[in-house]
Design a protein around this motif. Sequence first.
Motif, PDB file in Angstrom:
ATOM      1  N   ASN A 133       1.301  -1.019   3.655  1.00  8.35           N
ATOM      2  CA  ASN A 133       1.839  -2.350   3.344  1.00  8.35           C
ATOM      3  C   ASN A 133       0.770  -3.256   2.750  1.00  8.35           C
ATOM      4  O   ASN A 133       0.580  -4.395   3.186  1.00  8.35           O
ATOM      5  N   ARG A 134       0.091  -2.772   1.747  1.00 10.21           N
ATOM      6  CA  ARG A 134      -1.009  -3.536   1.156  1.00 10.21           C
ATOM      7  C   ARG A 134      -0.533  -4.869   0.579  1.00 10.21           C
ATOM      8  O   ARG A 134      -1.266  -5.858   0.592  1.00 10.21           O
ATOM      9  N   GLU A 135       0.678  -4.889   0.063  1.00  8.46           N
ATOM     10  CA  GLU A 135       1.162  -6.122  -0.561  1.00  8.46           C
ATOM     11  C   GLU A 135       1.271  -7.256   0.456  1.00  8.46           C
ATOM     12  O   GLU A 135       1.118  -8.433   0.096  1.00  8.46           O
ATOM     13  N   LEU A 136       1.514  -6.932   1.720  1.00 12.03           N
ATOM     14  CA  LEU A 136       1.597  -7.975   2.751  1.00 12.03           C
ATOM     15  C   LEU A 136       0.221  -8.542   3.058  1.00 12.03           C
ATOM     16  O   LEU A 136       0.072  -9.741   3.301  1.00 12.03           O
ATOM     17  N   LEU A 137      -0.804  -7.690   3.041  1.00  9.62           N
ATOM     18  CA  LEU A 137      -2.168  -8.193   3.249  1.00  9.62           C
ATOM     19  C   LEU A 137      -2.589  -9.063   2.071  1.00  9.62           C
ATOM     20  O   LEU A 137      -3.246 -10.100   2.252  1.00  9.62           O
ATOM     21  N   ALA A 138      -2.201  -8.654   0.867  1.00 10.50           N
ATOM     22  CA  ALA A 138      -2.510  -9.477  -0.308  1.00 10.50           C
ATOM     23  C   ALA A 138      -1.821 -10.834  -0.208  1.00 10.50           C
ATOM     24  O   ALA A 138      -2.397 -11.862  -0.588  1.00 10.50           O
ATOM     25  N   ARG A 139      -0.609 -10.848   0.316  1.00 14.84           N
ATOM     26  CA  ARG A 139       0.084 -12.128   0.496  1.00 14.84           C
ATOM     27  C   ARG A 139      -0.635 -12.999   1.525  1.00 14.84           C
ATOM     28  O   ARG A 139      -0.745 -14.216   1.337  1.00 14.84           O
ATOM     29  N   MET A 140      -1.118 -12.396   2.606  1.00 14.07           N
ATOM     30  CA  MET A 140      -1.883 -13.165   3.591  1.00 14.07           C
ATOM     31  C   MET A 140      -3.091 -13.834   2.940  1.00 14.07           C
ATOM     32  O   MET A 140      -3.399 -15.008   3.218  1.00 14.07           O
ATOM     33  N   ALA A 141      -3.786 -13.106   2.093  1.00 16.88           N
ATOM     34  CA  ALA A 141      -4.937 -13.679   1.397  1.00 16.88           C
ATOM     35  C   ALA A 141      -4.516 -14.820   0.501  1.00 16.88           C
ATOM     36  O   ALA A 141      -5.135 -15.892   0.487  1.00 16.88           O
ATOM     37  N   GLU A 142      -3.452 -14.614  -0.256  1.00 18.39           N
ATOM     38  CA  GLU A 142      -2.984 -15.627  -1.201  1.00 18.39           C
ATOM     39  C   GLU A 142      -2.569 -16.904  -0.486  1.00 18.39           C
ATOM     40  O   GLU A 142      -2.768 -18.013  -1.012  1.00 18.39           O
ATOM     41  N   GLU A 143      -2.017 -16.780   0.713  1.00 21.43           N
ATOM     42  CA  GLU A 143      -1.504 -17.942   1.431  1.00 21.43           C
ATOM     43  C   GLU A 143      -2.493 -18.532   2.431  1.00 21.43           C
ATOM     44  O   GLU A 143      -2.150 -19.432   3.195  1.00 21.43           O
ATOM     45  N   GLY A 144      -3.732 -18.022   2.419  1.00 16.06           N
ATOM     46  CA  GLY A 144      -4.792 -18.652   3.193  1.00 16.06           C
ATOM     47  C   GLY A 144      -4.921 -18.239   4.630  1.00 16.06           C
ATOM     48  O   GLY A 144      -5.589 -18.920   5.412  1.00 16.06           O
ATOM     49  N   HIS A 145      -4.307 -17.138   5.027  1.00 20.60           N
ATOM     50  CA  HIS A 145      -4.432 -16.672   6.398  1.00 20.60           C
ATOM     51  C   HIS A 145      -5.723 -15.875   6.575  1.00 20.60           C
ATOM     52  O   HIS A 145      -6.261 -15.314   5.623  1.00 20.60           O
ATOM     53  N   VAL A 146      -6.232 -15.814   7.791  1.00 10.68           N
ATOM     54  CA  VAL A 146      -7.430 -15.055   8.109  1.00 10.68           C
ATOM     55  C   VAL A 146      -7.010 -13.706   8.679  1.00 10.68           C
ATOM     56  O   VAL A 146      -6.134 -13.639   9.537  1.00 10.68           O
ATOM     57  N   VAL A 147      -7.633 -12.646   8.200  1.00  9.21           N
ATOM     58  CA  VAL A 147      -7.299 -11.291   8.639  1.00  9.21           C
ATOM     59  C   VAL A 147      -8.457 -10.728   9.451  1.00  9.21           C
ATOM     60  O   VAL A 147      -9.606 -10.782   9.032  1.00  9.21           O
ATOM     61  N   GLY A 148      -8.129 -10.202  10.631  1.00 13.31           N
ATOM     62  CA  GLY A 148      -9.113  -9.582  11.500  1.00 13.31           C
ATOM     63  C   GLY A 148      -8.856  -8.102  11.681  1.00 13.31           C
ATOM     64  O   GLY A 148      -7.788  -7.580  11.349  1.00 13.31           O
ATOM     65  N   ASN A 149      -9.843  -7.418  12.237  1.00 14.58           N
ATOM     66  CA  ASN A 149      -9.832  -5.973  12.433  1.00 14.58           C
ATOM     67  C   ASN A 149      -9.249  -5.652  13.810  1.00 14.58           C
ATOM     68  O   ASN A 149      -9.718  -6.162  14.825  1.00 14.58           O
ATOM     69  N   HIS A 150      -8.228  -4.780  13.842  1.00 14.58           N
ATOM     70  CA  HIS A 150      -7.589  -4.374  15.103  1.00 14.58           C
ATOM     71  C   HIS A 150      -7.585  -2.848  15.239  1.00 14.58           C
ATOM     72  O   HIS A 150      -6.706  -2.290  15.890  1.00 14.58           O
ATOM     73  N   THR A 151      -8.584  -2.207  14.603  1.00 15.70           N
ATOM     74  CA  THR A 151      -8.774  -0.750  14.544  1.00 15.70           C
ATOM     75  C   THR A 151      -7.756  -0.087  13.618  1.00 15.70           C
ATOM     76  O   THR A 151      -6.832  -0.734  13.128  1.00 15.70           O
ATOM     77  N   TRP A 152      -7.943   1.199  13.394  1.00 16.22           N
ATOM     78  CA  TRP A 152      -7.085   1.932  12.469  1.00 16.22           C
ATOM     79  C   TRP A 152      -5.788   2.388  13.129  1.00 16.22           C
ATOM     80  O   TRP A 152      -4.702   2.189  12.590  1.00 16.22           O
ATOM     81  N   THR A 153      -5.872   2.989  14.320  1.00 15.75           N
ATOM     82  CA  THR A 153      -4.678   3.587  14.947  1.00 15.75           C
ATOM     83  C   THR A 153      -4.276   2.918  16.261  1.00 15.75           C
ATOM     84  O   THR A 153      -3.393   3.421  16.952  1.00 15.75           O
ATOM     85  N   HIS A 154      -4.922   1.820  16.628  1.00 22.28           N
ATOM     86  CA  HIS A 154      -4.616   1.099  17.865  1.00 22.28           C
ATOM     87  C   HIS A 154      -4.856   1.956  19.111  1.00 22.28           C
ATOM     88  O   HIS A 154      -3.996   2.061  20.003  1.00 22.28           O
ATOM     89  N   PRO A 155      -6.041   2.563  19.238  1.00 21.10           N
ATOM     90  CA  PRO A 155      -6.320   3.372  20.428  1.00 21.10           C
ATOM     91  C   PRO A 155      -6.857   2.526  21.577  1.00 21.10           C
ATOM     92  O   PRO A 155      -7.245   1.366  21.394  1.00 21.10           O
ATOM     93  N   LEU A 156      -6.919   3.112  22.741  1.00 21.75           N
ATOM     94  CA  LEU A 156      -7.581   2.501  23.885  1.00 21.75           C
ATOM     95  C   LEU A 156      -9.072   2.816  23.755  1.00 21.75           C
ATOM     96  O   LEU A 156      -9.501   3.950  23.995  1.00 21.75           O
ATOM     97  N   LEU A 157      -9.860   1.820  23.370  1.00 18.18           N
ATOM     98  CA  LEU A 157     -11.251   2.065  23.022  1.00 18.18           C
ATOM     99  C   LEU A 157     -12.066   2.597  24.187  1.00 18.18           C
ATOM    100  O   LEU A 157     -13.042   3.327  23.985  1.00 18.18           O
TER     101      LEU A 157
END
Length: 278
Positions: A133-157
């Motif tokens: 869903n790359r287009e949704l991340l691009a929209r977040m950037a365009e609309e000024g939202h901040v994106v953080g890292n939540h890992t690749w597969t959501h494992p129990l670290l």
Amino acid sequence: MQKDQLFTRRRMLLAGAAALGSAGTAGIVLAAGGEETARTAAAPVPGPQARQALKPSAFRLQPFTGYGPPRTAPRKLKVRKKPILQISGRGRRMMLTFDDGPNPDYTPHILDTLARYDVRAMFFVCGECVADNRELLARMAEEGHVVGNHTWTHPLLTTLRRKEIRSEMERTSDIIEDTYGERPQWFRAPYGAWNRAAFQLGAEMGMEPMAWTVDTTDWMEPGTGTIIDQVEDGAAPGVVVLSHDAGGDRSQTVRAIREWLPYLIDSGYRLTVPARRM
């Protein structure tokens, strides 16, 4: 393991993590509009609502368009022992965060509601979801939202080896930079389950650890009314709100934000995002 197989564990772990996180002192980060600092202080106490005009956040992120300077090594940060739980700043500031996405069924509706009220938020994304869903991340950037890292597969670290944690974090930072235009400056551990390796690796990669103050409990699908009550009852200066835009049926979250977001604005809260480190 597929993400939908993890939600029984999520219900147990998030409940425990939320209780643990609220029991001690909370780290504070200054929101957009001032010099960024971090310190410790007591968690905020909900107070009376004061009605005042809300000024839209001045934060705007201009995404890269494909050609730019080569990647540079991230600035290494001080290794923390606890995640940041709340924000600082003048006035009635709060921060909204959404985990586990992006998801094409729910994220666009949340973005639409945020855009309607000219509000910026933080999205802690999973790399495997970004890949689809790359287009949704691009929209977040365009609309000024901040994106953080939540890992690749959501494992129990806490069940992974250090090199596996590094891979989860690095792959996600790479795809965020390729899609969003900047490497993430914030990291959130899945299930709120932190360990020493997560703090150390995040600092090495230039990411501060961000947790939350108010859990909407939307991951339990408790009903739209319950989610609304959790946000409105927990509203207070400095609060960081945890919601989800993926990882399950998030239709209750979509409906709830349409109710509690205008309530917060009418109550005089300014919904903001952290200051960017240049």
